[in-house]
Design a protein around this motif. Structure first.
Motif: not given
Length: 212
Positions: A163-167, A174-176, A189-206
């Motif tokens: 029930g936690r919010k993904v941000s 979540f990011m921390n 951790e290189r490129g981690l923000p971009t990787a997280v944003a992509k994973a979240v986008k894919d999850w929301r699309n599904r």
């Protein structure tokens, strides 16, 4: 529950990466496809060097090759050949009734038909080789962190189940948490923000597709 998800994901990813390491490297894949292209070219060269008797026996290929090629394909490959099947004015099911025409053409033009098929296969293999060369990491540089991406996706599922919010904000809980897990498992951790944003986008699309 979160620890169980992370532990399970870590074990699964470790097994996945072990299997990946046992698979042929993409460089070897490119070489194998290139070798296949070269082999096709050699087949064509050898068939072209056949004598009259050898070319005569190629006619036996008509029985095996005629069901493989379509009437439309033969017509497009040899539009000016009088023996090539004609498609103008034929019914929609003409393919089912044109086997004799295809067999007649291949029996009379075995070398032409076989070389055309080899050329088509060569085009397909060349397209495969181009795709392998254009994929991320094909020319060296940083490789895609597949294991890390799978872990992020597992964390997203666990986080939302609680029930936690993904941000994807840089200071979000979540990011921390993702950064802490990534660091503790030894991933960069290189490129981690971009990787997280992509994973979240894919999850929301599904999730949106499931809701439809």
């Amino acid at each position: 529950m979160l620890r169980a998800v992370i532990d399970g994901a870590t074990a699964g990813i470790a097994e996945f990466q072990t299997q990946q390491r046992s698979q042929p490297h993409r460089r070897k894949d490119r070489k194998l496809v290139a070798d296949a292209i070269s082999a096709l070219e050699k087949v064509g060269e050898r068939l072209d060097r056949l004598g009259p008797e050898g070319k005569e026996t190629l006619r036996d290929c008509d029985y095996f090759l005629s069901p493989v090629v379509s009437t439309r394909w033969l017509h497009q490959q040899f539009p000016n050949d009088s023996l090539a099947p004609k498609i103008a004015g034929l019914a929609a099911d003409f393919e089912d009734r044109s086997l004799d025409q295809r067999r007649l053409f291949i029996w009379n033009r075995p070398s032409l038909a076989i070389n055309a098929v080899l050329a088509e296969l060569g085009q397909g293999f060349n397209a495969t080789l181009s795709e392998l060369k254009s994929r991320p990491g094909a020319k060296g540089g940083r490789k895609r962190a597949i294991g890390r991406q799978l872990m992020i996706q597992s964390i997203i599922r666990a986080w939302t189940t609680m029930g936690r919010k993904v941000s994807t904000g840089s200071k979000s809980d979540f990011m921390n948490f993702v950064a802490a897990i990534t660091s503790s498992t030894g991933w960069s951790e290189r490129g981690l923000p971009t990787a997280v944003a992509k994973a979240v986008k894919d999850w929301r699309n599904r999730q949106q597709k499931k809701a439809r």
